[in-house]
Design an enzyme around this catalytic site. Sequence first.
Site, mmCIF file in Angstrom:
data_model
loop_
_atom_site.group_PDB
_atom_site.id
_atom_site.type_symbol
_atom_site.label_atom_id
_atom_site.label_comp_id
_atom_site.label_asym_id
_atom_site.label_seq_id
_atom_site.Cartn_x
_atom_site.Cartn_y
_atom_site.Cartn_z
ATOM 1 N N HIS A 59 -7.674 -6.030 -8.448
ATOM 2 C CA HIS A 59 -6.236 -5.785 -8.489
ATOM 3 C C HIS A 59 -5.492 -6.270 -7.234
ATOM 4 C CE1 HIS A 59 -7.931 -2.621 -6.098
ATOM 5 N NE2 HIS A 59 -6.727 -2.437 -5.573
ATOM 6 N N HIS A 74 -0.807 -7.418 -3.923
ATOM 7 C CA HIS A 74 -1.300 -6.234 -4.637
ATOM 8 C C HIS A 74 -0.689 -6.242 -6.030
ATOM 9 C CE1 HIS A 74 -2.519 -2.124 -5.425
ATOM 10 N NE2 HIS A 74 -3.249 -2.188 -4.312
#
Length: 156
Positions: A59, A74
Amino acid sequence: MSTTPVHAPVSGRAVALRDVPDPVFSQGMVGYGAAVDPPHTVVDAVAPVGGRILKLMPHAYIITTSENVGVLVHLGLDTVALKGVGFSAHVAEGDTVAAGQTVITYDVPAVVAAGLNPIVPVVVMDEREPANVVVGDAVVNGAEIVSGSALFTASK
């Protein structure tokens, strides 16, 4: 002093970091930068700078430039909880990438279906001086931005 142009890793609406609904990002705890609110489709998240993949998680990823500037991308908020579901990596930790190269395919609808915010914060790691990050016009205006377009410039 070097300046590093940092590009949008995904297309979408440019967002000031202070408006990201997570204090870790909005208060600059990991560094300063900006964010992009992506469309609710499957998108390729690209390298916002050229350099070496320092850290690769399903992620999120950190790229270190040749000037030793670390940039964190992110993908979504609290997406570590998905344990990799909705993310497909195209590179490995330690690889060298060019700005604009696909790093991770990001299934935004899967993140939204899980009840999570898909916004993509992009920050200069450990930057403690907000004035060292100058955001582009798209961020100032909350405008749409295309992947690969200038998001902000970092000075070090």
